[in-house]
Scaffold this motif. Structure first.
Motif, PDB file in Angstrom:
ATOM      1  N   VAL A 187      10.102  -2.465  -7.406  1.00  0.00           N
ATOM      2  CA  VAL A 187       9.283  -3.034  -8.482  1.00  0.00           C
ATOM      3  C   VAL A 187       7.929  -3.488  -7.943  1.00  0.00           C
ATOM      4  CG1 VAL A 187       9.126  -4.876 -10.190  1.00  0.00           C
ATOM      5  CG2 VAL A 187      11.308  -3.723  -9.810  1.00  0.00           C
ATOM      6  N   HIS A 188       7.895  -3.839  -6.670  1.00  0.00           N
ATOM      7  CA  HIS A 188       6.673  -4.364  -6.055  1.00  0.00           C
ATOM      8  C   HIS A 188       5.790  -3.247  -5.475  1.00  0.00           C
ATOM      9  CE1 HIS A 188       8.269  -8.487  -6.318  1.00  0.00           C
ATOM     10  NE2 HIS A 188       9.426  -7.949  -5.976  1.00  0.00           N
ATOM     11  N   LEU A 189       6.233  -1.995  -5.596  1.00  0.00           N
ATOM     12  CA  LEU A 189       5.489  -0.880  -5.013  1.00  0.00           C
ATOM     13  C   LEU A 189       4.642  -0.212  -6.092  1.00  0.00           C
ATOM     14  CD1 LEU A 189       8.347   0.621  -2.789  1.00  0.00           C
ATOM     15  CD2 LEU A 189       6.653  -1.123  -2.191  1.00  0.00           C
ATOM     16  N   SER A 190       3.637  -0.906  -6.538  1.00  0.00           N
ATOM     17  CA  SER A 190       2.829  -0.429  -7.667  1.00  0.00           C
ATOM     18  C   SER A 190       1.964   0.782  -7.324  1.00  0.00           C
ATOM     19  CB  SER A 190       1.938  -1.564  -8.180  1.00  0.00           C
ATOM     20  OG  SER A 190       1.099  -2.049  -7.141  1.00  0.00           O
ATOM     21  N   ALA A 191       1.742   1.040  -6.029  1.00  0.00           N
ATOM     22  CA  ALA A 191       0.888   2.169  -5.625  1.00  0.00           C
ATOM     23  C   ALA A 191       1.684   3.448  -5.411  1.00  0.00           C
ATOM     24  CB  ALA A 191       0.129   1.819  -4.345  1.00  0.00           C
ATOM     25  N   LEU A 192       2.985   3.414  -5.644  1.00  0.00           N
ATOM     26  CA  LEU A 192       3.866   4.535  -5.320  1.00  0.00           C
ATOM     27  C   LEU A 192       3.460   5.805  -6.065  1.00  0.00           C
ATOM     28  CD1 LEU A 192       6.284   4.613  -3.385  1.00  0.00           C
ATOM     29  CD2 LEU A 192       7.784   4.439  -5.368  1.00  0.00           C
ATOM     30  N   GLU A 193       3.321   6.906  -5.305  1.00  0.00           N
ATOM     31  CA  GLU A 193       2.988   8.205  -5.871  1.00  0.00           C
ATOM     32  C   GLU A 193       4.115   9.218  -5.683  1.00  0.00           C
ATOM     33  OE1 GLU A 193      -0.660   9.474  -4.134  1.00  0.00           O
ATOM     34  OE2 GLU A 193      -1.845   7.821  -4.974  1.00  0.00           O
ATOM     35  N   ALA A 203       0.813  -1.221   0.000  1.00  0.00           N
ATOM     36  CA  ALA A 203       0.000   0.000   0.000  1.00  0.00           C
ATOM     37  C   ALA A 203       0.846   1.270   0.000  1.00  0.00           C
ATOM     38  CB  ALA A 203      -0.929   0.004   1.218  1.00  0.00           C
ATOM     39  N   LEU A 204       2.176   1.128  -0.010  1.00  0.00           N
ATOM     40  CA  LEU A 204       3.065   2.291   0.113  1.00  0.00           C
ATOM     41  C   LEU A 204       2.868   3.266  -1.045  1.00  0.00           C
ATOM     42  CD1 LEU A 204       5.227   3.200   2.171  1.00  0.00           C
ATOM     43  CD2 LEU A 204       6.953   2.380   0.560  1.00  0.00           C
ATOM     44  N   LYS A 205       2.574   4.516  -0.696  1.00  0.00           N
ATOM     45  CA  LYS A 205       2.363   5.560  -1.700  1.00  0.00           C
ATOM     46  C   LYS A 205       3.503   6.573  -1.733  1.00  0.00           C
ATOM     47  CE  LYS A 205      -2.703   5.443  -1.573  1.00  0.00           C
ATOM     48  NZ  LYS A 205      -3.944   6.261  -1.360  1.00  0.00           N
ATOM     49  N   LEU A 246      18.771   0.766 -13.216  1.00  0.00           N
ATOM     50  CA  LEU A 246      18.291  -0.212 -12.243  1.00  0.00           C
ATOM     51  C   LEU A 246      16.839   0.045 -11.857  1.00  0.00           C
ATOM     52  CD1 LEU A 246      21.428  -0.429  -9.907  1.00  0.00           C
ATOM     53  CD2 LEU A 246      20.719  -2.065 -11.677  1.00  0.00           C
ATOM     54  N   LEU A 247      16.397   1.280 -12.046  1.00  0.00           N
ATOM     55  CA  LEU A 247      15.016   1.639 -11.715  1.00  0.00           C
ATOM     56  C   LEU A 247      14.104   1.609 -12.932  1.00  0.00           C
ATOM     57  CD1 LEU A 247      15.519   4.672  -9.273  1.00  0.00           C
ATOM     58  CD2 LEU A 247      14.831   2.341  -8.680  1.00  0.00           C
ATOM     59  N   LEU A 248      14.603   1.104 -14.042  1.00  0.00           N
ATOM     60  CA  LEU A 248      13.835   1.122 -15.281  1.00  0.00           C
ATOM     61  C   LEU A 248      12.484   0.422 -15.120  1.00  0.00           C
ATOM     62  CD1 LEU A 248      13.583   1.809 -18.254  1.00  0.00           C
ATOM     63  CD2 LEU A 248      14.805  -0.325 -18.797  1.00  0.00           C
ATOM     64  N   GLU A 249      12.480  -0.791 -14.565  1.00  0.00           N
ATOM     65  CA  GLU A 249      11.230  -1.531 -14.403  1.00  0.00           C
ATOM     66  C   GLU A 249      10.290  -0.819 -13.441  1.00  0.00           C
ATOM     67  OE1 GLU A 249      10.095  -4.119 -16.136  1.00  0.00           O
ATOM     68  OE2 GLU A 249      11.901  -3.745 -17.334  1.00  0.00           O
ATOM     69  N   THR A 250      10.857  -0.231 -12.391  1.00  0.00           N
ATOM     70  CA  THR A 250      10.030   0.506 -11.429  1.00  0.00           C
ATOM     71  C   THR A 250       9.340   1.677 -12.108  1.00  0.00           C
ATOM     72  OG1 THR A 250      11.478  -0.092  -9.589  1.00  0.00           O
ATOM     73  CG2 THR A 250      10.069   1.829  -9.285  1.00  0.00           C
ATOM     74  N   LEU A 251      10.096   2.439 -12.905  1.00  0.00           N
ATOM     75  CA  LEU A 251       9.523   3.596 -13.586  1.00  0.00           C
ATOM     76  C   LEU A 251       8.455   3.183 -14.585  1.00  0.00           C
ATOM     77  CD1 LEU A 251      12.773   5.694 -14.190  1.00  0.00           C
ATOM     78  CD2 LEU A 251      11.045   6.009 -12.413  1.00  0.00           C
ATOM     79  N   LYS A 252       8.622   2.020 -15.190  1.00  0.00           N
ATOM     80  CA  LYS A 252       7.628   1.546 -16.143  1.00  0.00           C
ATOM     81  C   LYS A 252       6.346   1.099 -15.456  1.00  0.00           C
ATOM     82  CE  LYS A 252      10.669  -0.050 -19.889  1.00  0.00           C
ATOM     83  NZ  LYS A 252      11.105  -1.233 -20.673  1.00  0.00           N
ATOM     84  N   LEU A 253       6.483   0.529 -14.266  1.00  0.00           N
ATOM     85  CA  LEU A 253       5.332  -0.042 -13.568  1.00  0.00           C
ATOM     86  C   LEU A 253       4.626   0.962 -12.652  1.00  0.00           C
ATOM     87  CD1 LEU A 253       6.865  -3.500 -12.597  1.00  0.00           C
ATOM     88  CD2 LEU A 253       5.221  -3.039 -14.426  1.00  0.00           C
TER      89      LEU A 253
END
Length: 525
Positions: free
Chosen positions: A364-370, A340-342, A386-393
């Motif tokens: 990568v698992h923090l899909s709710a991140l704002e 739930a981390l935003k 290294l943050l490429l997947e995070t930025l995409k998701l």
């Protein structure tokens, strides 16, 4: 060596600015300016303080209804439903009641306030000793009071007992804010004794009162099992290790706690073991702020054991804890258990390569991140991939801060590519300032692609205080891009020098006067 020192000084200055923005109440509800303005042009209907408390009048009800519909809210006003129950204690005669009410009405008008019966907000009003006495006299007529905010009033310190003695009259109080009131030890003791008179209390803010340090048990010992406290803010209270240990013992009683802010208490790191044990019982916690708390390597290891248990956590601030940089790999890897981390604020933590890798894998698992703040972590530079997947998701990401991260041209090119593919479509604020190693070609690529950020309102690409550079051709691309960004209002370009030809372009850009965009640049050649 001198230039490096200047750069560091620039970083520290920007850090201090950001800390002040994040940790001080910028939106003061009643400033001195507000007080002056409130007395001008009073042509709209005002709800009489007398009528508000002389309940039962049909005329009064109609007047209040019209007032709510036609009057704009003033700074500091609280919007609430008008109470209808006749709970005010009658005086000996209606004349005495009216006289008392009129005095209270004059008091509120002097401060630019309206009469309310559930919220008394005197935040930053410059209250004098005389004002304090008048406010205390007002409390017996506010039996339905739910919110009291007298923060940022120096004269509250040393006089709080006069208020706490009336707490039994406002037993419905849910919110009590006393930030930066110069509270004394006697004030703290008086407050602790009065807390049992307000069992409905949900929010307590004692931030920026240094005397709370060493005296926190005087307050916390009044919290009982099943306390309704949801928000506890103790920012910069000079808390001691003993205070932290006592807090850890009390936390299991605060089953409703949702917000805990212990920021800028640098001596509680040694008691984090006790605090962490207490946090295990706060399953409803949504916000945990430990900014600049002197977290040690041991503190970080202890915190890593608790993080997986806080599954409802939405905001986590670990910023300005530099000692955690080389020991936080385990902690950051466990962020994956916070679905739930935003908001994740981890700027200025001296992260190293290994810890940054752990963070990248977990994010990568923090899909709710704002909100994602990585500023002043140099290891990000050259490793943004290294943050490429995070930025995409991160389809919900609204704020991304990478200030002073030693970004290079390749990093900006990667970011431009992600932007072009539409993965950061919700981004509103982007901070790339103090990354002076990016060449003109990198800025050109970025400025050509930023047009895809349709919701962007703030962009910062400022240079460090010690560095001035001429704008390249990329500035023309930026001007062209801005015309395609309907929400943009602020572009930080401090210390970028615009050639005379670009000065003309900028003037032409704003010649119609319809674009309310502020270009904060370093001037013209």
């Amino acid at each position: 060596m001198v230039k490096l020192a200047e750069n560091d000084h620039g970083e520290n200055r920007k850090q201090q600015e950001d800390v002040l923005l994040e940790n001080t109440p910028n939106n003061f509800t009643m400033s001195q300016t507000g007080k002056n303005n409130s007395s001008e042009g009073e042509t709209k209907p005002q709800t009489s303080f007398v009528n508000t408390f002389l309940r039962g009048s049909k005329a009064e009800s109609r007047e209040e209804k019209n007032d709510l519909q036609t009057t704009d809210s003033q700074p500091g006003d609280c919007i609430q439903k008008t109470a209808t129950s006749d709970t005010a204690k009658p005086l000996s005669s209606e004349m005495e009641l009216r006289s008392s009410m009129e005095e209270n009405e004059r008091f509120l008008q002097k401060l630019g306030k309206k009469a309310v019966d559930k919220c008394l907000d005197l935040n930053n009003c410059g209250l004098t000793m005389a004002d304090m006495k008048e406010m205390v006299a007002l409390l017996p007529f506010l039996l339905d009071l739910e919110e009291l905010d007298i923060s940022w009033n120096d004269f509250v310190g040393g006089t709080l007992h006069s208020i706490t003695q009336q707490m039994h009259l406002v037993s419905k109080l849910k919110i009590l804010r006393l930030g930066s009131c110069r509270l004394t030890t006697d004030d703290i003791r008086a407050l602790g004794e009065a807390l049992e008179m307000i069992p409905e209390l949900e929010e307590l803010n004692l931030s920026w009162n240094s005397k709370v340090g060493g005296s926190l048990p005087l307050i916390l010992q009044k919290f009982q099992k099943g306390s309704k406290i949801q928000i506890l803010e103790l920012v910069d209270c000079a808390l001691t290790s003993e205070d932290g240990a006592f807090l850890g013992q009390v936390l299991p009683m605060l089953e409703s706690l949702e917000v805990l802010d212990l920021s800028m208490n640098r001596d509680i790191g040694g008691s984090l073991n006790s605090i962490a044990q207490g946090l295990k019982s706060t399953s409803n916690l949504k916000v945990l702020k430990l900014h600049s708390c002197g977290l040690s390597q041991m503190s970080v290891k202890i915190l890593a054991q608790v993080i997986p248990l806080l599954s409802n956590l939405q905001e986590l601030d670990l910023s300005a804890n530099k000692k955690m940089g080389n020991s936080s790999e385990n902690l950051l890897s466990r962020l994956r258990f916070l679905p739930a981390l935003k908001s994740l604020v981890i700027n200025n933590c001296a992260l190293e390569s290994e810890t940054f890798i752990a963070l990248a894998e977990a994010s990568v698992h923090l899909s709710a991140l704002e909100v994602f703040n990585l500023s002043w972590n140099k290891c990000v530079g050259g490793n943004l991939k290294l943050l490429l997947e995070t930025l995409k998701l991160s389809t919900s990401l609204q704020v991304l801060r990478l200030s002073s991260c030693s970004l290079v041209t390749e990093d900006v090119a990667l970011l431009a590519s992600v932007i072009q593919t539409g993965h950061l479509a919700k981004l509103r604020k982007l901070d790339l300032s103090y990354n002076d190693s990016i060449c003109d070609a990198g800025w050109t690529m970025f400025c050509q692609k930023v047009r895809f950020l349709k919701e962007l309102s703030e962009l910062d690409i400022s240079l460090r205080p010690s560095n001035f550079r001429d704008c390249g051709q990329w500035f023309r691309h930026l001007l062209c891009t801005v015309t395609k960004l309907p929400q943009i209002t602020e572009i930080g370009m401090k210390r970028w020098i615009l050639p005379a030809s670009q000065e003309e372009e900028l003037e032409w850009f704003d010649q119609d006067g319809k674009r309310s965009i502020h270009f904060d640049h370093g001037g013209f050649q």
